[in-house]
Design a protein around this motif. Structure first.
Motif, PDB file in Angstrom:
ATOM      1  N   ALA A 162       0.998  -1.303   0.268  1.00 15.01           N
ATOM      2  CA  ALA A 162       0.549   0.295   0.243  1.00 15.01           C
ATOM      3  C   ALA A 162       1.188   1.431   0.418  1.00 15.01           C
ATOM      4  O   ALA A 162       1.882   1.427   0.950  1.00 15.01           O
ATOM      5  N   LEU A 163       0.548   2.088  -0.572  1.00 13.82           N
ATOM      6  CA  LEU A 163       1.991   2.943  -1.101  1.00 13.82           C
ATOM      7  C   LEU A 163       0.433   4.546  -0.788  1.00 13.82           C
ATOM      8  O   LEU A 163       0.204   4.704  -1.691  1.00 13.82           O
ATOM      9  N   ASP A 164       1.262   5.064  -0.302  1.00 12.66           N
ATOM     10  CA  ASP A 164       0.933   6.865   0.046  1.00 12.66           C
ATOM     11  C   ASP A 164       1.471   7.644  -0.265  1.00 12.66           C
ATOM     12  O   ASP A 164       2.360   7.796   0.288  1.00 12.66           O
ATOM     13  N   THR A 165       0.966   8.226  -1.121  1.00 10.54           N
ATOM     14  CA  THR A 165       0.885   9.661  -1.938  1.00 10.54           C
ATOM     15  C   THR A 165       0.059  10.754  -2.013  1.00 10.54           C
ATOM     16  O   THR A 165      -1.048  10.912  -2.028  1.00 10.54           O
ATOM     17  N   ASP A 166       0.668  11.999  -2.306  1.00  6.35           N
ATOM     18  CA  ASP A 166      -0.371  13.195  -2.654  1.00  6.35           C
ATOM     19  C   ASP A 166      -0.641  13.555  -3.680  1.00  6.35           C
ATOM     20  O   ASP A 166      -1.599  14.046  -3.340  1.00  6.35           O
ATOM     21  N   HIS A 204      -3.833   8.243  -1.788  1.00  8.64           N
ATOM     22  CA  HIS A 204      -3.405   8.752  -0.678  1.00  8.64           C
ATOM     23  C   HIS A 204      -5.040   8.379  -0.009  1.00  8.64           C
ATOM     24  O   HIS A 204      -5.671   7.808   0.207  1.00  8.64           O
ATOM     25  N   GLN A 205      -3.268   7.998   1.285  1.00  9.37           N
ATOM     26  CA  GLN A 205      -3.723   7.616   2.589  1.00  9.37           C
ATOM     27  C   GLN A 205      -4.594   6.179   2.507  1.00  9.37           C
ATOM     28  O   GLN A 205      -5.840   5.613   2.411  1.00  9.37           O
ATOM     29  N   VAL A 206      -4.125   5.403   1.574  1.00 10.13           N
ATOM     30  CA  VAL A 206      -4.597   4.057   1.450  1.00 10.13           C
ATOM     31  C   VAL A 206      -4.774   2.957   2.229  1.00 10.13           C
ATOM     32  O   VAL A 206      -4.121   3.023   3.621  1.00 10.13           O
ATOM     33  N   ALA A 207      -6.099   2.127   2.490  1.00 14.19           N
ATOM     34  CA  ALA A 207      -6.477   1.473   3.493  1.00 14.19           C
ATOM     35  C   ALA A 207      -7.339   0.677   2.689  1.00 14.19           C
ATOM     36  O   ALA A 207      -8.033   0.601   1.826  1.00 14.19           O
ATOM     37  N   LEU A 208      -6.118  -1.093   2.983  1.00 16.52           N
ATOM     38  CA  LEU A 208      -6.731  -1.888   2.883  1.00 16.52           C
ATOM     39  C   LEU A 208      -7.446  -2.628   3.691  1.00 16.52           C
ATOM     40  O   LEU A 208      -7.533  -2.166   5.038  1.00 16.52           O
TER      41      LEU A 208
END
Length: 162
Positions: free
Chosen positions: A27-31, A128-132
């Protein structure tokens, strides 16, 4: 938009972190997912690496060849099945995935995470703020593109501090 020449080494380091991850699901969080995709496309074209992107309108497409889609991969479950059955190295970026994953898709992700693969395949959910889902806790790695203030060195009173 950032200067591509200065951003490419950052993307190369991120790509190395993805490939070297012990997990197959990330899970890659990016703006800015669109800028990340553009930089990954440049990395794929310049370096010849196997990076693919998925979107619900076209399915899986190689970033080196714009406009070509893998047939039968428009649905997320079908795309994950394709990744699971693929015999080739690849980093698969899932950009526009639905926050809510159905049980079949969660099952495919669990199978991908457990499968011993001859050639590495990484499934990367980008946003943005990936939640699995909770069912996937412990089988994926969370990465972030956000800069960490503590890692930047600053000059204070004649000495470098973090």
């Amino acid at each position: 938009m950032s200067d591509p020449k200065t951003e490419l080494p950052i993307i190369q380091k991120l790509f190395e972190r993805i490939v070297q991850s012990p997990e197959h699901v990330i899970a890659l969080d990016t703006d800015n997912p669109d800028e990340l995709l553009a930089q990954m496309r440049m990395l794929a074209i310049r370096g010849g690496t196997s990076i693919y992107a998925w979107d619900p309108e076209g399915g899986i497409t190689p970033l080196r060849e714009a406009g070509l889609y893998v047939p039968g991969t428009k649905r997320l479950a079908d795309a994950l099945r394709y990744v699971l059955q693929s015999m080739h190295f690849g980093v698969y970026l899932f950009m526009a995935f639905e926050e809510f994953l159905r049980p079949a898709e969660t099952l495919f992700l669990r199978r991908i995470s457990r499968t011993a693969m001859r050639s590495e395949r990484k499934v990367v959910f980008v946003g943005h703020q990936v939640a699995l889902p909770e069912e996937l806790d412990g089988v994926y790695q969370a990465l972030s593109m956000a800069p960490h203030a503590s890692q930047r060195l600053r000059l204070r009173d004649g000495r470098w501090v973090s």
